[in-house]
Write a protein that holds these residues in place. Sequence first.
Motif: not given
Length: 295
Positions: A265-271, A287-291
């Motif tokens: 789940a953590l690395y999904d943000v990286v992907r 941060t921009e992906v999390l937005r």
Amino acid sequence: MPAHPAPTPVTVVGLGSMGSALAAAFTTAGHPTTVWNRSPAKAGPLVEQGAVYEPDIAAAVAASPLVVACLSTYDATRSALAPAESALRGRTLATLNSGSPDGARSMAEWARSRGARFLDGAVKNVPQAVGAPDTQLVYAGDRAVFDRYEPVLRVLGADTVHLGTEPDLAALYESAVGATLLPALLGFFHGAALITGRGRTAASMVPYSVKWLEMIASILPAVAEEIDSGDYSRPFSSIGVFRDGMDDEIATAKAAGLESAWLDALYDVVRRAVAEGREGQSVSALTEVLRRPEV
């Protein structure tokens, strides 16, 4: 500001671990302290220190101009104070409980509609640290009310800060800063599971983990500057670096028989960041992906 503020009567509502620590700090500092809790037994040690236990919540609220509520949630606070609504008029209610910014705004309106002045706050440390010089507490709400009671509130921790007049700012910063806690601890627990799986102690990790956390702390100002400016073009560590290492980290966890779903789940943000073409940008661009959460 005087080193020893004039004694001010304070009522503490809620005597869990944190509430008891708050009441003890007020009592130790010489402020007449009234305490209330649904379970009277928790008041015993505080009474021995000089606090007054009042079993009636309305009488407890009426005993002091400053009422500090330290219950689990805003709903729990309203429930406990419901029989004392009329006694709140003309007093200051300071809440030190968990909850969302929405909850803080609702609590502020609830207090105002009952004629009370309101401060919302958060204790940024464990109960055992209440009263220490480096313990931080943050508050939000009416600045004049904060200024009036700051000398009293400061006995809970010398690093006492007013964030602003918007009543939800303490809850907002509590959520924002607190978001670091569980991921950081989970990372340590994951590492401890790896280490102990090899017959070594978790304690052997601590000096190295502390140095790692100190390094992270040292780069936060630069990371924050990148986020505030929106310029991620000069990375100290790129998203691509994390992408390149993530498969090995997941494989290591699986080889050790550890739960790895949280890493996925953590690395999904990286992907997702890589899919957006951000692999050469600073890791702070996550941060921009999390937005933009995936739907």
